[in-house]
Design a protein around this motif. Structure first.
Motif, PDB file in Angstrom:
ATOM      1  N   GLU A 143      20.536  77.891  37.888  1.00 19.63           N
ATOM      2  CA  GLU A 143      19.974  79.106  37.278  1.00 19.63           C
ATOM      3  C   GLU A 143      20.983  79.711  36.292  1.00 19.63           C
ATOM      4  O   GLU A 143      20.619  80.168  35.218  1.00 19.63           O
ATOM      5  N   ILE A 144      22.251  79.683  36.685  1.00 17.34           N
ATOM      6  CA  ILE A 144      23.280  80.249  35.802  1.00 17.34           C
ATOM      7  C   ILE A 144      23.293  79.520  34.461  1.00 17.34           C
ATOM      8  O   ILE A 144      23.177  80.138  33.410  1.00 17.34           O
ATOM      9  N   ASP A 176      19.470  79.417  32.656  1.00 15.31           N
ATOM     10  CA  ASP A 176      18.829  80.659  32.198  1.00 15.31           C
ATOM     11  C   ASP A 176      19.821  81.705  31.692  1.00 15.31           C
ATOM     12  O   ASP A 176      19.634  82.298  30.641  1.00 15.31           O
ATOM     13  N   ILE A 177      20.862  81.939  32.484  1.00 10.63           N
ATOM     14  CA  ILE A 177      21.673  83.127  32.210  1.00 10.63           C
ATOM     15  C   ILE A 177      22.649  82.905  31.055  1.00 10.63           C
ATOM     16  O   ILE A 177      22.731  83.728  30.148  1.00 10.63           O
ATOM     17  N   ILE A 178      23.371  81.782  31.094  1.00 11.98           N
ATOM     18  CA  ILE A 178      24.364  81.543  30.032  1.00 11.98           C
ATOM     19  C   ILE A 178      23.714  81.560  28.631  1.00 11.98           C
ATOM     20  O   ILE A 178      24.222  82.226  27.726  1.00 11.98           O
ATOM     21  N   MET A 187      21.206  83.193  27.637  1.00 14.25           N
ATOM     22  CA  MET A 187      20.871  84.577  27.282  1.00 14.25           C
ATOM     23  C   MET A 187      22.119  85.374  26.935  1.00 14.25           C
ATOM     24  O   MET A 187      22.101  86.197  26.012  1.00 14.25           O
ATOM     25  N   ILE A 188      23.211  85.139  27.693  1.00 17.36           N
ATOM     26  CA  ILE A 188      24.457  85.850  27.384  1.00 17.36           C
ATOM     27  C   ILE A 188      24.927  85.459  25.981  1.00 17.36           C
ATOM     28  O   ILE A 188      25.317  86.310  25.177  1.00 17.36           O
ATOM     29  N   ALA A 189      24.844  84.162  25.699  1.00 15.30           N
ATOM     30  CA  ALA A 189      25.279  83.666  24.391  1.00 15.30           C
ATOM     31  C   ALA A 189      24.478  84.343  23.279  1.00 15.30           C
ATOM     32  O   ALA A 189      25.035  84.834  22.283  1.00 15.30           O
ATOM     33  N   THR A 191      30.826  75.612  28.008  1.00 12.63           N
ATOM     34  CA  THR A 191      30.767  76.543  29.135  1.00 12.63           C
ATOM     35  C   THR A 191      29.975  75.933  30.290  1.00 12.63           C
ATOM     36  O   THR A 191      30.397  75.981  31.451  1.00 12.63           O
ATOM     37  N   VAL A 219      21.477  77.536  42.513  1.00 10.23           N
ATOM     38  CA  VAL A 219      22.000  78.793  41.998  1.00 10.23           C
ATOM     39  C   VAL A 219      22.765  78.539  40.706  1.00 10.23           C
ATOM     40  O   VAL A 219      22.563  79.198  39.697  1.00 10.23           O
ATOM     41  N   LYS A 220      23.634  77.520  40.735  1.00 13.64           N
ATOM     42  CA  LYS A 220      24.400  77.164  39.539  1.00 13.64           C
ATOM     43  C   LYS A 220      23.444  76.791  38.411  1.00 13.64           C
ATOM     44  O   LYS A 220      23.686  77.100  37.241  1.00 13.64           O
ATOM     45  N   LYS A 235      31.751  73.218  32.128  1.00 10.85           N
ATOM     46  CA  LYS A 235      32.856  73.779  32.916  1.00 10.85           C
ATOM     47  C   LYS A 235      32.345  74.392  34.213  1.00 10.85           C
ATOM     48  O   LYS A 235      32.976  74.264  35.257  1.00 10.85           O
ATOM     49  N   ILE A 236      31.198  75.048  34.139  1.00 15.62           N
ATOM     50  CA  ILE A 236      30.661  75.691  35.340  1.00 15.62           C
ATOM     51  C   ILE A 236      30.158  74.646  36.335  1.00 15.62           C
ATOM     52  O   ILE A 236      30.429  74.712  37.518  1.00 15.62           O
TER      53      ILE A 236
END
Lengths: 662, 366
Positions: free
Chosen positions: A480-481, A484-486, A488-490, A507, A477-478, A510-511
């Motif tokens: 994926e964060i 993929d997700i970080i 895209m947010i950036a 980031t 799960v992490k 850190k996660i």
């Protein structure tokens, strides 16, 4: 008048034999048309497998079921066993209670000598047709073939027709019978039965030709014969009164002491004298003159005298490797998630009989998740198809609290639900069945307890796997964060504010703040492709030793970019990965050539020379690699991902869904 | 639709929001947003406005968790979408936005509830309203019948005067989703009170029985949980026309919540309570006491009903003697009743007997 009486008497006798059969249909396994057909196959298959094992021949069985008319089927079971000498053929197939193993104790499929003769009798009673047996021993050039019926009056075989025929087999036996029956598919079918046989007899090749004609072959999963089972004499503790009397009557010994010493295991002359003394029976009394009272006294004396436990090396468990192979072999197209390493317990004893329990569990993947687990019961390598509820195996499964091991179970008892197959094999010189039809193991406390222990042991292995999978799932799960997700947010936030895309490394570390290792193995074009990816999600660069269990001589050297620093015992391979920068993804990959697909289906990856708490996805190197200068950490990698800052509430977790409110 | 200042302010606020996330990543932090918790535990009574608003408790939406990360990504997509709409002078329904998210890859919403909730989150964070984001609900507003004259700006920009008794059919005047001043103005009103009805069946019964004329009332159909526009419309009538308001619903826990959101403010939209709630609204019934007093035909409470009643016992909005008594009584008798159960005594009973009795009791009619 007297002739009429004689006629009547004859009839009465005839009636009594068929009546006997009629009355005992159920315990003999012929109570329904469906079951009668399975029993017919089963008895013949048991005989064939026993015969092959006696002669140390890898069994090759062909089972053919043909529909003759309405309810009549022709069943043919052919084996490559040693064959039966001509003189014995009629007795083996058409005489009840005839057999070599009535008084001996060894782990056999057949036990009572009723089996196949009962099938012959059932066939002739329901179809009026004789059985045909063809057998060839390797000494002969031709096979002996005969049509047999069982003379129900005399319990003697009647040979209707006999001949010598040319048969292209070197040796073997073929048994053919016409029976009234009903052919079904699905649960409790011949197919399921044979599948069960194939699981616990991975050394056998079984070909099944069903009435509809689509031949199924259960291929041999191993060339290894099960070790031959030793015959042992009965242990005195398990002997019953009638048995003792009949043994005493037929023994060749002339004195009580030598009778006890010769016919039983673990009774020395000293112990025999002790027994006679305690029972008040003269040590040199003739055994065949033993009275009921004396026999009772001897049994009582046996209980008081100290006798060694029976020997247990006469058993032949299937073993962990072969249970696994057998299960794999028959699952066919279904891919489960996990084979829990099977458990074979140490032999134990009940009532003077040694026994051993084995358990295997298959879990997850494509197995059905909504239904109760599938239970595969076996006794002396014979699948048990009926009377599941009455069987000690089922009862033991129902007693275990499976919720502790990751399966669903209402109230912590009963048959659990979930995607699992549980295999239980009980092997013994004398399986205590609930009835003659040998479909359920009786609930003997010693046996049930052993089954429970074996189940729990194997279930713990399943639980370990599930825990590991859950941990990996969490890490995924992490993954994926950050993967993929970080990014895209950036990218999106940069676009909205009109600035360049920011560096996400800080980031991400850190996660995650771990080194994440993900391995895979795929099989294609006769090659295993092995890949180990190391994601350094920590803020600094990392170095580590990576260890794998691989047959190094099968590694395609051209495919291997980084050579290991050490290979021990041919398969303990160690790589030194000196520098993996922060947020770098490092891949170690190679091909294996010439390894059968099923022999390498999972990577064993370990790490060392790195703080185990900062690694997720693999285990820390176990002690048996005993590398020098290496401290072995017993602790597994700890959960390092900190969950939320002190006292901070997760908005999305507490958000109540206030339905019916605008 | 042309942009106004509110839209431009919304763009600024949304850009700031994206800027915060950008800066967090740029400085190597884990992106995070703090939002007031939208739970019943975090609503506080505001004595100034007499409605319930969000308290000070905040929750974090952080990229450390999958859901949080996903919501942050969705937020970025939604910001971009809203800004694009404002730039292009377009607008969309909430449902359309939900479908637009089909193209947002990992940011795609799995239900429309999710996208609606996020739009509300953005309202709370930016203190804008979704209308400022060019988002509008797809639900049609409620129906009104009674002697009130409004002036509506129609889609062609023409002002239209409509009397909600004389200029409409039996289904009444249909409220648009925007009931703000630029769209709707109240010209005249001749009524003693406004009665808000939960079900269409009861609304039609009151209309057929000419309750609006006989009782001098404005009748509004809430259509279950009232939409924002319905609540806003009622509040404006209450404030601008000095019209007392009362709610008439079924007698079950869900209907209690309908009244609560109309009168006290809804938990989900407590940031707008001041704007939407009518704190002087009175609850007529059906109450648990009514079930006993009027011997109404009933149904047994379901497990969900009981759960809902128990939840209401810890809902601060219901923390007064009247509600405590009614909730406990309903749990005790284990029964609920529909408002149409009054038909047990005939079709006119509700207008001839029940409502006059209850309204007199409450001092709404004399």
């Amino acid at each position: 008048m007297s002739s009429i009486a004689h006629e009547l008497a004859k009839k009465q006798k005839e009636i009594s034999v068929s009546e006997f059969f009629e009355k005992n249909k159920q315990i003999l396994g012929f109570d329904s048309l469906t079951r009668a057909l399975i029993t017919s196959v089963k008895e013949a298959v048991d005989n064939s497998l026993d015969a092959c094992e006696d002669a140390s021949v890898l069994p090759e069985l062909i089972i053919k079921v043909e529909k003759v008319e309405n309810n009549e089927y022709r069943v043919t079971v052919e084996d490559n066993g040693p064959g039966i000498v001509k003189k014995q053929v009629p007795n083996v197939f058409a005489r009840l209670l005839y057999g070599s193993r009535f008084h001996t104790r060894s782990q056999r499929r057949g036990q009572q000598g009723i089996g196949v003769s009962a099938v012959v009798m059932y066939g002739q009673l329901t179809t009026g047709k004789a059985a045909t047996v063809r057998s060839k021993i390797s000494d002969e050039d031709v096979a002996y073939e005969c049509d047999l019926i069982l003379d129900t009056k005399k319990n003697r075989p009647d040979i209707i027709k006999e001949d010598f025929v040319i048969w292209d087999r070197v040796h073997g036996t073929s048994f053919q019978i016409h029976v009234k029956g009903k052919y079904i598919t699905g649960k409790q079918s011949i197919f399921e039965y044979l599948k069960g046989v194939a699981i616990v007899n991975p050394h056998a090749k079984i070909t099944f030709v069903p009435p509809e004609g689509n031949t199924v072959v259960f291929e041999r999963a191993t060339e290894q014969m099960p070790p031959p089972t030793k015959e042992i004499k009965p242990h005195p503790e398990g002997v019953e009164l009638g048995e003792l009397l009949s043994m005493a009557k037929y023994t060749e010994s002339l004195k009580m002491t030598s009778f006890l010493n010769n016919e039983f295991s673990r009774i020395s002359y000293r112990v025999a004298r002790e027994i006679c003394e305690l029972a008040g029976v003269a040590p040199d009394a003739r055994p065949d003159k033993l009275s009921l009272e004396e026999a009772g006294a001897i049994l009582e004396a046996i209980k008081k005298v100290k006798i060694m436990a029976p020997e247990t090396d006469c058993l032949s468990p299937i073993g962990e490797t072969l249970i696994r192979k057998g299960l794999k072999n028959v699952l066919g197209g279904l891919t489960p998630e996990f084979y829990a390493p099977p458990v074979t317990r140490e032999p134990k004893v009940f009532g003077g009989n040694p026994f051993v329990v084995e358990v295997g569990i298959v879990y997850g993947g494509e197995l059905n998740r909504e239904e109760p687990i599938q239970i595969l019961r076996f006794a002396n390598r014979v699948p048990l198809m009926y009377q599941q509820g009455a069987c000690a195996i089922t009862q033991a499964i129902q007693t275990v609290d499976w919720r502790r091991y990751g399966l669903e179970q209402r109230g912590g008892q009963g048959i659990p639900y979930g995607p699992a197959i549980v295999l239980v094999h009980v092997a013994s010189t004398k399986i205590p069945y609930t009835s003659e039809s040998k479909e359920a193991v009786a609930n003997i406390p010693e046996i049930k307890e052993e089954i429970e222990l074996a189940l729990k042991h194997c279930a713990r292995r399943l639980k370990t796997h599930l825990n590991k999978a859950a941990k990996k799932g969490k890490a995924k799960v992490k993954f994926e964060i950050v993967q993929d997700i970080i990014p895209m947010i950036a990218e999106k936030s940069a676009k909205i504010v009109g600035k360049p895309v920011p560096d996400i490394a800080g980031t991400i570390t850190k996660i995650m703040n771990v080194v994440w290792i993900d391995d895979s193995v795929t099989f294609e074009k006769k090659k295993h492709h092995v890949s180990v990816k190391i994601y350094n999600y920590t803020p600094k660069s990392q170095a580590l030793h990576l260890h794998m269990l691989v047959p190094y001589d099968k590694v395609d050297q051209k495919s291997l970019e980084v050579k290991p620093i050490e290979v021990r015992e041919g398969n303990k391979v160690t790589w030194d990965l000196k520098r993996i920068s922060s947020t770098e993804v490092y891949e170690l990959a190679f091909d294996l050539v010439g390894v059968p697909q099923e022999q390498y289906d999972d990577n064993e990856v370990y790490v060392s020379h790195i703080d185990p708490a900062s690694v997720i996805g693999v285990e820390v190197l176990p002690g048996d690699w005993d590398l020098e200068h290496l401290k072995i950490t017993e602790e597994g990698p700890e959960e390092t991902m900190d969950e939320g800052e002190e006292g901070e509430v997760d908005y999305d977790e507490v958000a109540e869904v206030v339905k019916n409110e605008e | 639709m042309k942009n106004n200042e509110r839209n431009l302010r919304a763009v600024d606020r949304l850009t700031d929001l994206a800027g915060e996330v950008y800066d967090q990543i740029d400085s190597g932090k884990i992106p995070k947003m703090m939002i007031p918790l939208r739970t019943k535990g975090n609503i506080r009574f505001d004595p100034k406005s007499n409605v319930w608003k969000y308290g000070k408790a905040m929750g974090a939406r952080t990229a450390k968790k999958l859901t949080g990360a996903q919501m942050l990504l969705r937020t970025m997509y939604m910001l971009e979408f809203i800004e694009d709409m404002i730039k292009d002078s377009k607008s969309s329904t909430l449902r359309e936005m939900y479908y637009i998210s089909e193209g947002w890859a990992k940011a795609k919403f799995s239900t429309q509830d999710e996208s609606n909730m996020l739009a509300e989150d953005l309202e709370i964070i930016t203190t804008c309203m979704r209308e400022d984001f060019k988002l509008r609900p797809e639900e049609d507003g409620a129906r009104v019948i009674g002697n009130v004259t409004i002036q509506e700006m129609d889609r062609k920009g023409k002002k239209k005067k409509i009397n909600c008794r004389d200029d409409v059919g039996d289904s009444g005047y249909g409220m648009p989703y925007n009931v703000e001043k630029e769209k709707i103005q109240f010209v005249d009103c001749d009524a003693d009170f406004l009665i808000a009805i939960e079900t269409g069946g009861m609304f039609d019964r009151l209309v057929e029985n000419k309750f609006d004329e006989d009782a001098h009332a404005i009748i509004v159909h809430l259509k279950g949980q009232p939409a924002r526009s319905t609540r806003r419309f009622i509040k404006r009538l209450n404030e601008e026309m000095k019209l007392p308001v009362c709610t008439f619903t079924d007698g079950d826990p869900w209907s209690f919540r309908i009244h609560a959101s109309l009168a006290y403010g809804a938990i989900k939209t407590a940031h707008l309570s001041e704007f939407l709630a009518t704190p002087t609204a009175e609850f007529i019934g059906i109450t648990a006491s009514d079930i006993l007093n009027y011997e109404l035909p009933t149904d047994k409470l379901s497990d969900k009903d009981i759960q809902a009643l128990n939840a209401e016992k810890t809902d601060p909005r219901f923390n007064d003697e009247f509600w405590k008594h009614e909730i406990d009584l309903m749990l005790e008798i284990n029964k609920k009743a529909e408002q149409q159960a009054l038909a047990k005594y005939g079709l006119d009973y509700v207008t001839d007997k029940y409502l006059p009795e209850k309204l007199t009791e409450m001092g709404i009619i004399k």
